[in-house]
Design an enzyme around this catalytic site. Structure first.
Site, PDB file in Angstrom:
ATOM      1  CE  LYS A  14      -3.821  -2.286   2.491  1.00  0.00           C
ATOM      2  NZ  LYS A  14      -4.643  -2.288   3.737  1.00  0.00           N
ATOM      3  CG  PHE A  64     -13.443   1.672   8.194  1.00  0.00           C
ATOM      4  CD1 PHE A  64     -12.969   0.976   7.096  1.00  0.00           C
ATOM      5  CD2 PHE A  64     -14.188   0.983   9.142  1.00  0.00           C
ATOM      6  CE1 PHE A  64     -13.219  -0.376   6.942  1.00  0.00           C
ATOM      7  CE2 PHE A  64     -14.445  -0.372   9.001  1.00  0.00           C
ATOM      8  CZ  PHE A  64     -13.968  -1.061   7.885  1.00  0.00           C
ATOM      9  NE  ARG A 102      -5.838 -12.370   6.043  1.00  0.00           N
ATOM     10  CZ  ARG A 102      -6.679 -11.334   6.047  1.00  0.00           C
ATOM     11  NH1 ARG A 102      -6.621 -10.408   5.088  1.00  0.00           N
ATOM     12  NH2 ARG A 102      -7.558 -11.203   7.000  1.00  0.00           N
ATOM     13  CB  THR A 108      -7.026  -5.663  10.421  1.00  0.00           C
ATOM     14  OG1 THR A 108      -7.477  -6.888   9.858  1.00  0.00           O
ATOM     15  CG2 THR A 108      -7.457  -4.505   9.562  1.00  0.00           C
ATOM     16  NE  ARG A 122      -2.347  -5.741   7.336  1.00  0.00           N
ATOM     17  CZ  ARG A 122      -3.534  -6.265   7.024  1.00  0.00           C
ATOM     18  NH1 ARG A 122      -4.142  -7.087   7.859  1.00  0.00           N
ATOM     19  NH2 ARG A 122      -4.099  -5.968   5.865  1.00  0.00           N
ATOM     20  CG  HIS A 147      -5.307  -6.534   0.276  1.00  0.00           C
ATOM     21  ND1 HIS A 147      -6.455  -6.767   0.990  1.00  0.00           N
ATOM     22  CD2 HIS A 147      -5.351  -7.374  -0.791  1.00  0.00           C
ATOM     23  CE1 HIS A 147      -7.173  -7.689   0.372  1.00  0.00           C
ATOM     24  NE2 HIS A 147      -6.518  -8.079  -0.714  1.00  0.00           N
TER      25      HIS A 147
HETATM   26  P1  GTP Z   1      -7.004  -5.869   3.935  1.00  0.00           P
HETATM   27  O1  GTP Z   1      -5.960  -6.899   3.668  1.00  0.00           O
HETATM   28  O2  GTP Z   1      -6.537  -4.443   3.657  1.00  0.00           O
HETATM   29  O3  GTP Z   1      -8.314  -6.208   3.272  1.00  0.00           O
HETATM   30  O4  GTP Z   1      -7.229  -5.918   5.523  1.00  0.00           O
HETATM   31  P2  GTP Z   1      -7.916  -7.078   6.374  1.00  0.00           P
HETATM   32  O5  GTP Z   1      -8.451  -8.148   5.488  1.00  0.00           O
HETATM   33  O6  GTP Z   1      -6.962  -7.463   7.433  1.00  0.00           O
HETATM   34  O7  GTP Z   1      -9.102  -6.266   7.034  1.00  0.00           O
HETATM   35  P3  GTP Z   1     -10.514  -5.870   6.433  1.00  0.00           P
HETATM   36  O8  GTP Z   1     -10.724  -6.429   5.070  1.00  0.00           O
HETATM   37  O9  GTP Z   1     -11.516  -6.135   7.484  1.00  0.00           O
HETATM   38  O10 GTP Z   1     -10.362  -4.285   6.312  1.00  0.00           O
HETATM   39  C1  GTP Z   1      -9.848  -3.663   5.137  1.00  0.00           C
HETATM   40  C2  GTP Z   1      -9.102  -2.408   5.549  1.00  0.00           C
HETATM   41  O11 GTP Z   1     -10.032  -1.514   6.149  1.00  0.00           O
HETATM   42  C3  GTP Z   1      -8.037  -2.647   6.593  1.00  0.00           C
HETATM   43  O12 GTP Z   1      -6.784  -2.912   6.009  1.00  0.00           O
HETATM   44  C4  GTP Z   1      -8.029  -1.359   7.353  1.00  0.00           C
HETATM   45  O13 GTP Z   1      -7.189  -0.402   6.702  1.00  0.00           O
HETATM   46  C5  GTP Z   1      -9.472  -0.876   7.268  1.00  0.00           C
HETATM   47  N1  GTP Z   1     -10.269  -1.262   8.447  1.00  0.00           N
HETATM   48  C6  GTP Z   1     -10.796  -2.478   8.740  1.00  0.00           C
HETATM   49  N2  GTP Z   1     -11.502  -2.465   9.886  1.00  0.00           N
HETATM   50  C7  GTP Z   1     -11.430  -1.193  10.319  1.00  0.00           C
HETATM   51  C8  GTP Z   1     -11.984  -0.526  11.454  1.00  0.00           C
HETATM   52  O14 GTP Z   1     -12.667  -1.087  12.305  1.00  0.00           O
HETATM   53  N3  GTP Z   1     -11.692   0.797  11.559  1.00  0.00           N
HETATM   54  C9  GTP Z   1     -10.939   1.448  10.634  1.00  0.00           C
HETATM   55  N4  GTP Z   1     -10.723   2.751  10.797  1.00  0.00           N
HETATM   56  N5  GTP Z   1     -10.412   0.868   9.564  1.00  0.00           N
HETATM   57  C10 GTP Z   1     -10.649  -0.438   9.407  1.00  0.00           C
HETATM   58 MG    MG Z   2      -9.691  -7.755   3.782  1.00  0.00          MG
END
Ligand code: GTP
Ligand code: MG
Length: 246
Positions: A14, A64, A102, A108, A122, A147
């Site tokens: 990213k 968000f 992962r 996350t 992360r 991601h």
């Molecule tokens: P990705 O690999 O980026 O998809 O992350 P993830 O699979 O670990 O998490 P998810 O798909 O649930 O969320 C996608 C993105 O949204 C995350 O990488 C975060 O940047 C953001 N995000 C997720 N949950 C939250 C939350 O509760 N609050 C905020 N502010 N951002 C969030």
């Molecule tokens: Mg995700």
């Protein structure tokens, strides 16, 4: 090669990782030596709003979501330098690719990453307050550097969203493909089969395309419900073009 060896996952390095010069570190962590996985595709992408919206479609409507789009399009980390707004998109392939990556990526939220899996990628991310227009803090954003697809179904959807079949070497490609027999254009956010002023050619006879994309396009042309939106098909054809209005 058995099917498990072909498991694929999409990784996005990213904009915050590019800004903090962590790309080399991340690629080392994900190297074949550490993971036993192979590169299947890679590209540098200037992420359009359309691509961002489709990639994070599951989060549409969440508080968000708007800041997530600003994040992945690079607007947050490069507000005054639009030419630096990029992500590095990669496909890795190999046994257990999704879980392996992962695990190295970690939770996350970077605070949780640091406490639960110190050393994961992360754990180097940041948690940033999100403010409304009056400056009131309404939540927190996770700038988490990377991601990685969460499941086999997500991986297929995401890889087909970011990559065309010909971006992946033939012997590493296992999602069904089809050779296109017609011209398909995008004009005013609609698909058509004849060229019009200002239309963009998406695919032409002889082009290799994802079978699921052509099926979706045919249904959209007939005004029928398809498995994915028009934007989910066309976004990858507009990557790094000047079709910013899309
Ligand atoms: P990705 O690999 O980026 O998809 O992350 P993830 O699979 O670990 O998490 P998810 O798909 O649930 O969320 C996608 C993105 O949204 C995350 O990488 C975060 O940047 C953001 N995000 C997720 N949950 C939250 C939350 O509760 N609050 C905020 N502010 N951002 C969030
Ligand atoms: Mg995700």
């Amino acid at each position: 090669m058995i099917k498990d060896d072909l498991e694929k996952t999409l990784v996005l390095i990213k904009p915050d990782a590019l800004k903090n010069s962590l790309t080399g570190y991340i690629l080392s962590q994900l190297s074949e030596f550490h993971t036993g996985l192979h590169f299947a595709a890679t590209k540098i992408v200037s992420v359009s709003r359309m691509l961002a919206e489709e990639h994070y479609a599951e989060h549409r409507g969440k508080f968000f979501y708007p800041s997530l789009l600003d994040y992945i399009t690079g607007c947050l980390h490069y507000p005054d330098e639009p030419w630096k707004r990029r992500v590095i998109a990669l496909v890795y392939q190999g046994p257990n690719a999704i879980k392996k990556i992962r695990d190295i990526v970690g939770p996350t939220n970077p605070h949780e990453a640091r406490s639960q899996r110190p050393g994961c990628i992360r754990s180097l991310g940041s948690v940033i307050p999100v403010e409304d227009t009056s400056g009131k803090v309404i939540g927190y954003r996770s700038d988490n550097l990377i991601h990685a697809s969460a499941s086999v179904i997500d991986a297929e959807r995401e890889i087909k969203l970011w990559f065309m079949p010909t971006d992946i070497p033939p012997f590493m490609r296992d999602y069904p493909v089809e050779v296109c027999e017609e011209h398909y254009y995008l004009s005013d956010n609609k698909i058509c089969t004849t060229h019009e002023l200002d239309s963009v050619c998406l695919f032409a006879p002889g082009d290799l395309i994802w079978e699921s994309d052509i099926e979706a396009i045919r249904l959209h042309l007939q005004g029928l419900q398809a498995s994915c939106s028009i934007n989910a098909v066309v976004a990858k054809y507009l990557i790094n073009t000047n079709s910013d209005s899309y």
